[in-house]
Write a protein that holds these residues in place. Structure first.
Motif, PDB file in Angstrom:
ATOM      1  N   ALA A   1      42.247  37.944  41.953  1.00 16.53           N
ATOM      2  CA  ALA A   1      41.559  37.982  43.235  1.00 16.53           C
ATOM      3  C   ALA A   1      40.082  38.339  43.057  1.00 16.53           C
ATOM      4  CB  ALA A   1      42.240  38.995  44.158  1.00 16.53           C
ATOM      5  N   ILE A   2      39.817  39.301  42.167  1.00 14.24           N
ATOM      6  CA  ILE A   2      38.424  39.709  41.922  1.00 14.24           C
ATOM      7  C   ILE A   2      37.632  38.569  41.291  1.00 14.24           C
ATOM      8  CG2 ILE A   2      36.944  41.257  40.582  1.00 14.24           C
ATOM      9  CD1 ILE A   2      39.130  43.388  40.843  1.00 14.24           C
ATOM     10  N   GLN A   3      38.207  37.913  40.290  1.00 11.27           N
ATOM     11  CA  GLN A   3      37.485  36.842  39.616  1.00 11.27           C
ATOM     12  C   GLN A   3      37.276  35.639  40.529  1.00 11.27           C
ATOM     13  OE1 GLN A   3      36.100  37.263  36.451  1.00 11.27           O
ATOM     14  NE2 GLN A   3      34.999  35.466  37.185  1.00 11.27           N
ATOM     15  N   ASP A   4      38.209  35.399  41.446  1.00 11.69           N
ATOM     16  CA  ASP A   4      38.007  34.321  42.424  1.00 11.69           C
ATOM     17  C   ASP A   4      36.775  34.590  43.269  1.00 11.69           C
ATOM     18  OD1 ASP A   4      40.051  32.682  41.680  1.00 11.69           O
ATOM     19  OD2 ASP A   4      41.512  33.468  43.117  1.00 11.69           O
ATOM     20  N   ARG A   5      36.554  35.852  43.587  1.00 12.80           N
ATOM     21  CA  ARG A   5      35.358  36.226  44.348  1.00 12.80           C
ATOM     22  C   ARG A   5      34.097  36.087  43.497  1.00 12.80           C
ATOM     23  NH1 ARG A   5      35.743  36.189  49.790  1.00 12.80           N
ATOM     24  NH2 ARG A   5      37.795  36.957  50.429  1.00 12.80           N
ATOM     25  N   LEU A   6      34.215  36.440  42.222  1.00 12.56           N
ATOM     26  CA  LEU A   6      33.054  36.388  41.329  1.00 12.56           C
ATOM     27  C   LEU A   6      32.744  34.970  40.876  1.00 12.56           C
ATOM     28  CD1 LEU A   6      33.820  39.503  39.078  1.00 12.56           C
ATOM     29  CD2 LEU A   6      32.097  39.330  40.876  1.00 12.56           C
ATOM     30  N   ARG A   7      33.734  34.081  40.972  1.00 16.02           N
ATOM     31  CA  ARG A   7      33.615  32.702  40.491  1.00 16.02           C
ATOM     32  C   ARG A   7      33.344  32.696  38.984  1.00 16.02           C
ATOM     33  NH1 ARG A   7      29.930  30.562  45.596  1.00 16.02           N
ATOM     34  NH2 ARG A   7      31.444  31.167  47.207  1.00 16.02           N
TER      35      ARG A   7
ATOM     36  N   HIS B   1      30.923  39.828  35.489  1.00 15.59           N
ATOM     37  CA  HIS B   1      31.053  41.269  35.688  1.00 15.59           C
ATOM     38  C   HIS B   1      32.420  41.793  35.251  1.00 15.59           C
ATOM     39  CE1 HIS B   1      27.913  39.841  38.420  1.00 15.59           C
ATOM     40  NE2 HIS B   1      27.387  41.044  38.357  1.00 15.59           N
ATOM     41  N   LEU B   2      33.476  41.093  35.639  1.00 14.25           N
ATOM     42  CA  LEU B   2      34.827  41.547  35.288  1.00 14.25           C
ATOM     43  C   LEU B   2      35.074  41.418  33.789  1.00 14.25           C
ATOM     44  CD1 LEU B   2      37.546  42.625  36.156  1.00 14.25           C
ATOM     45  CD2 LEU B   2      38.254  40.286  36.702  1.00 14.25           C
TER      46      LEU B   2
ATOM     47  N   ALA C   1      43.692  41.155  31.067  1.00 16.26           N
ATOM     48  CA  ALA C   1      42.400  40.514  30.814  1.00 16.26           C
ATOM     49  C   ALA C   1      42.566  39.142  30.185  1.00 16.26           C
ATOM     50  CB  ALA C   1      41.542  41.407  29.918  1.00 16.26           C
ATOM     51  N   SER C   2      43.646  38.965  29.432  1.00 15.78           N
ATOM     52  CA  SER C   2      43.854  37.701  28.730  1.00 15.78           C
ATOM     53  C   SER C   2      43.856  36.490  29.671  1.00 15.78           C
ATOM     54  CB  SER C   2      45.168  37.753  27.937  1.00 15.78           C
ATOM     55  OG  SER C   2      45.498  36.491  27.400  1.00 15.78           O
ATOM     56  N   PRO C   3      44.687  36.463  30.721  1.00 13.30           N
ATOM     57  CA  PRO C   3      44.633  35.316  31.629  1.00 13.30           C
ATOM     58  C   PRO C   3      43.313  35.196  32.376  1.00 13.30           C
ATOM     59  CG  PRO C   3      46.104  37.015  32.488  1.00 13.30           C
ATOM     60  CD  PRO C   3      45.768  37.394  31.086  1.00 13.30           C
ATOM     61  N   THR C   4      42.602  36.306  32.548  1.00 16.93           N
ATOM     62  CA  THR C   4      41.302  36.257  33.211  1.00 16.93           C
ATOM     63  C   THR C   4      40.278  35.537  32.349  1.00 16.93           C
ATOM     64  OG1 THR C   4      41.812  38.376  34.288  1.00 16.93           O
ATOM     65  CG2 THR C   4      39.518  37.630  34.335  1.00 16.93           C
ATOM     66  N   PHE C   5      40.225  35.880  31.066  1.00 20.29           N
ATOM     67  CA  PHE C   5      39.331  35.187  30.144  1.00 20.29           C
ATOM     68  C   PHE C   5      39.672  33.702  30.076  1.00 20.29           C
ATOM     69  CE2 PHE C   5      37.997  39.324  28.745  1.00 20.29           C
ATOM     70  CZ  PHE C   5      36.760  39.136  28.144  1.00 20.29           C
ATOM     71  N   GLU C   6      40.966  33.408  30.038  1.00 20.99           N
ATOM     72  CA  GLU C   6      41.395  32.009  29.964  1.00 20.99           C
ATOM     73  C   GLU C   6      41.030  31.255  31.239  1.00 20.99           C
ATOM     74  OE1 GLU C   6      45.293  31.926  27.137  1.00 20.99           O
ATOM     75  OE2 GLU C   6      45.518  32.953  29.050  1.00 20.99           O
ATOM     76  N   ALA C   7      41.207  31.889  32.400  1.00 17.35           N
ATOM     77  CA  ALA C   7      40.907  31.232  33.669  1.00 17.35           C
ATOM     78  C   ALA C   7      39.417  30.923  33.794  1.00 17.35           C
ATOM     79  CB  ALA C   7      41.365  32.107  34.834  1.00 17.35           C
ATOM     80  N   VAL C   8      38.570  31.870  33.380  1.00 20.70           N
ATOM     81  CA  VAL C   8      37.126  31.647  33.444  1.00 20.70           C
ATOM     82  C   VAL C   8      36.727  30.512  32.507  1.00 20.70           C
ATOM     83  CG1 VAL C   8      34.869  32.661  32.979  1.00 20.70           C
ATOM     84  CG2 VAL C   8      36.608  33.997  34.171  1.00 20.70           C
ATOM     85  N   THR C   9      37.299  30.500  31.318  1.00 20.93           N
ATOM     86  CA  THR C   9      37.003  29.425  30.365  1.00 20.93           C
ATOM     87  C   THR C   9      37.433  28.074  30.923  1.00 20.93           C
ATOM     88  OG1 THR C   9      37.229  30.923  28.479  1.00 20.93           O
ATOM     89  CG2 THR C   9      37.445  28.564  28.040  1.00 20.93           C
ATOM     90  N   GLU C  10      38.600  28.036  31.567  1.00 16.40           N
ATOM     91  CA  GLU C  10      39.076  26.773  32.144  1.00 16.40           C
ATOM     92  C   GLU C  10      38.149  26.300  33.255  1.00 16.40           C
ATOM     93  OE1 GLU C  10      41.024  23.996  34.677  1.00 16.40           O
ATOM     94  OE2 GLU C  10      40.583  26.074  35.279  1.00 16.40           O
ATOM     95  N   ARG C  11      37.682  27.230  34.068  1.00 11.92           N
ATOM     96  CA  ARG C  11      36.763  26.870  35.145  1.00 11.92           C
ATOM     97  C   ARG C  11      35.449  26.322  34.591  1.00 11.92           C
ATOM     98  NH1 ARG C  11      36.586  31.508  39.884  1.00 11.92           N
ATOM     99  NH2 ARG C  11      37.838  30.355  41.406  1.00 11.92           N
TER     100      ARG C  11
END
Length: 288
Positions: A68-74, A78-79, A124-134
């Motif tokens: 949810a936080i990363q969706d806001r940050l796009r 920061h995260l 954090a692992s899926p967060t890093f992966e999600a940002v990379t995919e985006r």
């Protein structure tokens, strides 16, 4: 845009190194975590199972929070920077706090350790992966090619950890902190998105437009009302054996139980979960 050499793309280079460093910092200690708990700290299989259960439960909750936080940050970092700072504390945490606390107050140490590990690595692992995919969709490179560097880093770090662990288990934790420092420096000081020439050359305007819309809190809460989500959670529970079985029935019988659970999970998935080409909101898997 004409097809260009992958390594000429600064966004691909950045994200490949980003995910390489993250999984290297994680793999160098995580691959020997269970051995450290049993051989170094001398915990039983039941206690190790309890630790892993706490880790999984807290991670499952925190993943939704991070998402949810990363969706806001796009695409803002920061995260990711917060996670890298947490990862830098691994050496001191394991050496001076986690191990002593597990011995003096097992459940308190387990809870605090699960909080830290989930915040720093597991969620954090899926967060890093999600940002990379985006970023891969926005700046025209294949996510899988960047993600493969993470797998490479994990494998190499696990191999290196095998040698270091025999010298001193604490070495792998402190080396992980050092790698996390490199990750922190990368996230703070390397910014290919500030180069307008590279943006004009590689940016996918359609994906950029999609990034302008983010999920509302109501939509995020609505995810928990999805029937498919709970079907997947049940599948994960089925496919995850209990860690304390070994203490009571031994290795061979434990593996038989795991095989049975996996069979049940497979049958459940085949009849309950949707197929790869059903309700696909993105790009379906190719069957060519």
């Amino acid at each position: 845009m004409k097809k260009k050499s992958l390594f000429k793309n600064p966004f691909y280079r950045f994200d490949s190194l980003n995910i390489l460093l993250f999984f290297t910092a994680w793999g160098i200690w995580w691959s020997f975590f269970q051995i450290w708990l049993t051989n170094t700290l001398h915990f039983s299989g039941e206690q190790v199972g309890t630790i892993y259960s706490f880790n999984s439960a807290i991670t499952l909750i925190l993943m939704f929070v991070y998402g949810a936080i990363q969706d806001r940050l796009r695409l803002k970092r920061h995260l990711l920077i917060f996670c890298s700072v947490m990862e830098m504390l691994l050496g001191p945490f394991f050496t001076w706090l986690y191990a002593p606390l597990l011995h003096s107050s097992f459940y308190l140490g387990t809870f605090l350790g699960s909080l830290y590990l989930s915040f720093a690595f597991l969620a954090a692992s899926p967060t890093f992966e999600a940002v990379t995919e985006r970023i891969s969709r926005r700046y025209r490179f294949e996510y899988g090619q960047a993600r493969s560097w993470g797998s490479f880093g994990y494998a190499v770090s696990a191999l290196l950890a095998g040698f270091l662990f025999t010298i001193s288990p604490n070495l792998v934790f402190w080396l992980s902190s050092f790698i996390a420092l490199l990750l922190f420096l990368l996230l703070v000081f390397v910014h290919p998105e500030k180069n307008q020439k590279m943006i004009d050359l590689y940016e996918n305007k359609i994906e950029n437009a999609k990034e302008s819309s983010t999920a509302s809190p109501k939509e995020i809460v609505g995810v928990f009302k999805m029937k498919a989500l709970w079907q997947i959670i049940i599948y994960i529970i089925f496919s995850t054996p209990l860690g304390d079985l070994r203490d009571y029935i031994g290795y061979s019988h434990t593996f038989l139980v795991i095989s049975g659970i996996t069979l049940i999970a497979g049958i459940y998935a085949n009849f309950i979960l949707k197929k790869d080409n059903v309700d696909v909101n993105g790009q379906p898997l190719s069957k060519d």
